[in-house]
Write a protein that holds these residues in place. Structure first.
Motif, mmCIF file in Angstrom:
data_model
loop_
_atom_site.group_PDB
_atom_site.id
_atom_site.type_symbol
_atom_site.label_atom_id
_atom_site.label_comp_id
_atom_site.label_asym_id
_atom_site.label_seq_id
_atom_site.Cartn_x
_atom_site.Cartn_y
_atom_site.Cartn_z
ATOM 1 N N TRP A 31 0.835 -1.199 0.000
ATOM 2 C CA TRP A 31 0.000 0.000 0.000
ATOM 3 C C TRP A 31 0.867 1.247 0.000
ATOM 4 C CZ3 TRP A 31 -5.490 0.508 0.425
ATOM 5 C CH2 TRP A 31 -6.180 -0.719 0.400
ATOM 6 N N ALA B 226 -5.034 10.390 -11.343
ATOM 7 C CA ALA B 226 -3.573 10.540 -11.317
ATOM 8 C C ALA B 226 -2.891 9.173 -11.252
ATOM 9 C CB ALA B 226 -3.158 11.406 -10.133
ATOM 10 N N PHE B 227 -3.481 8.245 -10.507
ATOM 11 C CA PHE B 227 -2.910 6.897 -10.372
ATOM 12 C C PHE B 227 -3.446 5.927 -11.434
ATOM 13 C CE2 PHE B 227 -1.717 8.403 -6.146
ATOM 14 C CZ PHE B 227 -0.477 7.798 -5.967
ATOM 15 N N GLN B 228 -4.385 6.418 -12.261
ATOM 16 C CA GLN B 228 -4.990 5.590 -13.309
ATOM 17 C C GLN B 228 -5.594 4.314 -12.746
ATOM 18 O OE1 GLN B 228 -2.102 5.179 -16.531
ATOM 19 N NE2 GLN B 228 -1.629 7.360 -16.486
ATOM 20 N N LYS C 140 -8.885 5.038 -0.630
ATOM 21 C CA LYS C 140 -9.475 5.336 0.686
ATOM 22 C C LYS C 140 -9.146 6.794 1.032
ATOM 23 C CE LYS C 140 -7.804 1.742 3.267
ATOM 24 N NZ LYS C 140 -7.743 0.953 4.516
ATOM 25 N N SER D 137 -5.163 6.616 0.761
ATOM 26 C CA SER D 137 -4.409 5.368 0.721
ATOM 27 C C SER D 137 -4.930 4.522 -0.430
ATOM 28 C CB SER D 137 -4.558 4.585 2.031
ATOM 29 O OG SER D 137 -4.068 5.338 3.117
ATOM 30 N N PRO E 194 -3.769 0.698 -2.956
ATOM 31 C CA PRO E 194 -2.762 -0.324 -3.256
ATOM 32 C C PRO E 194 -1.668 0.276 -4.139
ATOM 33 C CG PRO E 194 -4.969 -1.217 -3.552
ATOM 34 C CD PRO E 194 -5.123 0.271 -3.346
ATOM 35 N N TRP F 17 5.245 9.749 -5.398
ATOM 36 C CA TRP F 17 3.846 10.040 -5.732
ATOM 37 C C TRP F 17 3.359 11.314 -5.066
ATOM 38 C CZ3 TRP F 17 4.361 4.432 -4.675
ATOM 39 C CH2 TRP F 17 4.495 3.694 -5.858
ATOM 40 N N MET G 299 3.855 14.201 -7.308
ATOM 41 C CA MET G 299 2.891 14.139 -8.417
ATOM 42 C C MET G 299 1.545 14.726 -7.967
ATOM 43 S SD MET G 299 1.382 10.707 -10.324
ATOM 44 C CE MET G 299 0.383 10.098 -8.963
#
Lengths: 450, 101
Positions: B20, B48-50, B57, B70, B72, B90, B93
């Motif tokens: 995570w 942003a994380f696609q 969360k 949060s 994975p 991240w 970003m």
């Protein structure tokens, strides 16, 4: 009431000697320090070695063994040697014996080991006693067999068993970060939610204070709450610094799962006691129906050789993605032809440092840098093969032209040889819990007089 | 139109175990917190994380002036596909996301 001195967030990070002495003068019931974490990656567990230098570990551990002798209380280290594998427990034990001999001291040492034979996990898996946690990878017997080390995270029960031997020093393999601190307050009947919460606040040392690098923290637990005090000169804990620490490296800042239950700090009330101490009350411990321990395992997924080339030519920087795609295609064909390999037998990646090496496909920015570091990463089933494939990549990174008609270019290589064998690539392959009928059944405890 | 990193005190991303990643946005004050709480949508983080929205969360914590996410990890820590052993990259970003309003 239980009074615990925590010298630092981890052995190897250093601690403030004057603050440690101040803590010893306050007469602790226990000195507890964490020895590791998964945060530096799977290689340490895979190899069963420590991340920190032996000399640093020995110097800092020696200071704590001396302090313990003065305080006359037990000293506990959890997750000894970064990963808490049996081999790092042995490493820590050897260092301890060496120190005791140099200091002319004797001590009763309890050694708690957390290493798990793959057969035990396979049997538990077959009986339905291994469950995945959120975002766990799939596992089967062959994955478990390929792990070079599997450990289970001990909880407060196993640490309590070690303390109950009357040991002066407890060297524990993999434990939860909090268990080494929570065990003694729980043994004495202090408020369970507060014992676990205090342990979570204290386990990173002074990170819960205004001077995070100063290390030394003092925790008190009793039948209704806990108090946390930083001991370094000038360090202060406030309700804000203490409650904010629950955010750190936690996917949920209010819930913490441990063997045998979980902690809920949603309704905790934090109060400033004076200019530097904080009181917490209202944390709740919820015991679980099953007693489970978390598992960690690491295995080799291949061997890697890396190369680094630096591209400073503006035209090449502007066309770097096409250049890389062409190299991957031509080099891949050559590897398949000359080594007789299939595409699935090897991996080659070119990461563009200065453009998207950190974020990969998630990088939203696309401005051009002055130069690009091209990090070639070759993965194959053996080191020799990875090296051979990297040697075939070398001429492309050195001389590949954007067109066939231009004069042959040359790019900057910082090293000779350009190929650097990186050794095995490891991965964590377990994010599961195992149910135990008796907390000690997956752990071994041995007491030695030194 | 404000960039998130320009109005908050600190943004950090960190592993929460090998599987995570967690992102803590310390707004630094109630005004910035209100602006982030209202102007930063969870679907911006998912985009942003696609990843799908249900992977994220979210915790809005007013007494700390913190918004926390949060999810994975995009790649399990240390695997061949992983680029960032400690999950440090991240946060920067996310700091470049633009707030609504």
């Amino acid at each position: 009431m239980t009074r615990i001195l925590i010298p630092a967030g981890a052995l190897g990070l250093g601690y403030d000697k004057a603050a440690l002495d101040a803590g010893i003068a306050m007469g602790p019931d226990l000195i507890a320090i964490d020895g590791g974490s998964t945060d530096s990656g799977p290689s340490y567990l895979g190899r069963g070695v420590s991340k920190y230098a032996r000399a640093s570990t020995k110097t800092e551990w020696k200071g704590l063994i001396e302090a313990r002798a003065r305080a006359g209380c037990p000293l506990v280290i959890g997750t000894a040697g970064t990963c808490g594998a049996d081999s790092t427990v042995d490493w820590m034990y050897d260092i301890t014996v060496e120190i005791l001999s140099e200091l002319g001291l004797s001590a009763k040492i309890a050694v708690l080991k957390s290493g798990q034979p793959a057969d035990r996990i396979k049997a538990a898996l077959a009986k339905g006693e291994v469950s995945p946690l959120p975002a766990a990878p799939a596992i089967d017997d062959s994955i478990l067999d390929s792990c070079t080390n599997i450990v289970a995270l001990a909880g407060a029960e196993q640490i309590a068993a070690a303390l109950n031997t009357g040991a002066d020093i407890v060297i524990a393999g993999r434990t939860t970060d909090t268990a080494i601190i929570a065990a003694l307050p729980l043994m004495r009947g202090d408020h369970a939610g507060s014992a676990w919460h205090a342990a979570k606040i204290g386990e990173c040392g002074a990170l819960c204070s205004t001077m995070p690098m100063s290390g030394v923290i003092w925790i008190e637990t009793d039948t209704s709450g806990f108090t946390v005090t930083p001991l370094a000169e000038g360090a202060v804990c406030t309700p804000r610094t203490v409650s904010a620490h629950m955010l750190y490296e936690n996917s949920d800042p209010f819930i913490l799962y441990e063997p045998g239950g979980h902690l809920d700090v949603t309704d905790t009330r934090y109060t400033a006691l004076d200019h530097r101490s904080v009181r917490g009350e209202g944390s709740v411990w919820h015991p679980s129906d099953r007693y489970t321990v978390k598992l960690e395992g690491a295995r080799i997924t291949g061997y890697q050789t890396i190369l680094l080339a630096l591209v400073r030519d503006r035209r090449y920087v502007e066309n770097i993605r096409e250049w890389c795609a062409d190299i991957i295609a031509k080099h891949g064909a050559k590897v398949r032809d000359r080594l007789g390999l299939n595409a699935a037998d090897f991996g080659v990646e070119l990461r563009l440092i200065g453009m998207d090496a950190t974020l990969g496909a998630l990088e939203p920015r696309d401005e051009l840098p002055a130069e690009v570091g091209v990090l070639g990463i070759v993965t194959a089933a053996t080191q020799a093969r990875a090296n051979e494939i990297a040697k075939m990549l070398n001429p492309y990174l050195l001389h590949h032209g954007l067109t066939e008609t231009e004069e042959m270019p040359t790019f900057a290589f910082p090293f000779s040889p350009a190929e650097i064998d990186r050794g095995p690539a490891w991965e964590f392959c377990l994010n599961h819990v195992m149910t135990l009928n008796d907390p000690m059944e997956a752990f071994t405890l041995e007491v030695r007089d030194v | 139109m404000s960039e998130l990193g320009q109005i908050v005190e600190k943004i950090r991303s960190k592993n929460a175990g090998p599987f995570w990643v967690t992102i803590d946005i310390f707004c630094g004050g109630a005004a910035a917190y209100d602006q982030v709480q209202a102007g930063l949508r969870t679907d911006q983080i998912a985009a942003a994380f696609q990843v799908p929205l249900d992977q994220i969360k979210r915790f809005d914590i007013p007494y700390l002036n913190v918004v926390k996410f949060s999810l994975p990890r995009p790649a399990i820590q240390g695997t061949i596909a992983d680029r960032d052993m400690h999950g440090a990259g991240w946060g920067p970003m996310i700091a470049e996301l633009t707030l609504a309003g």
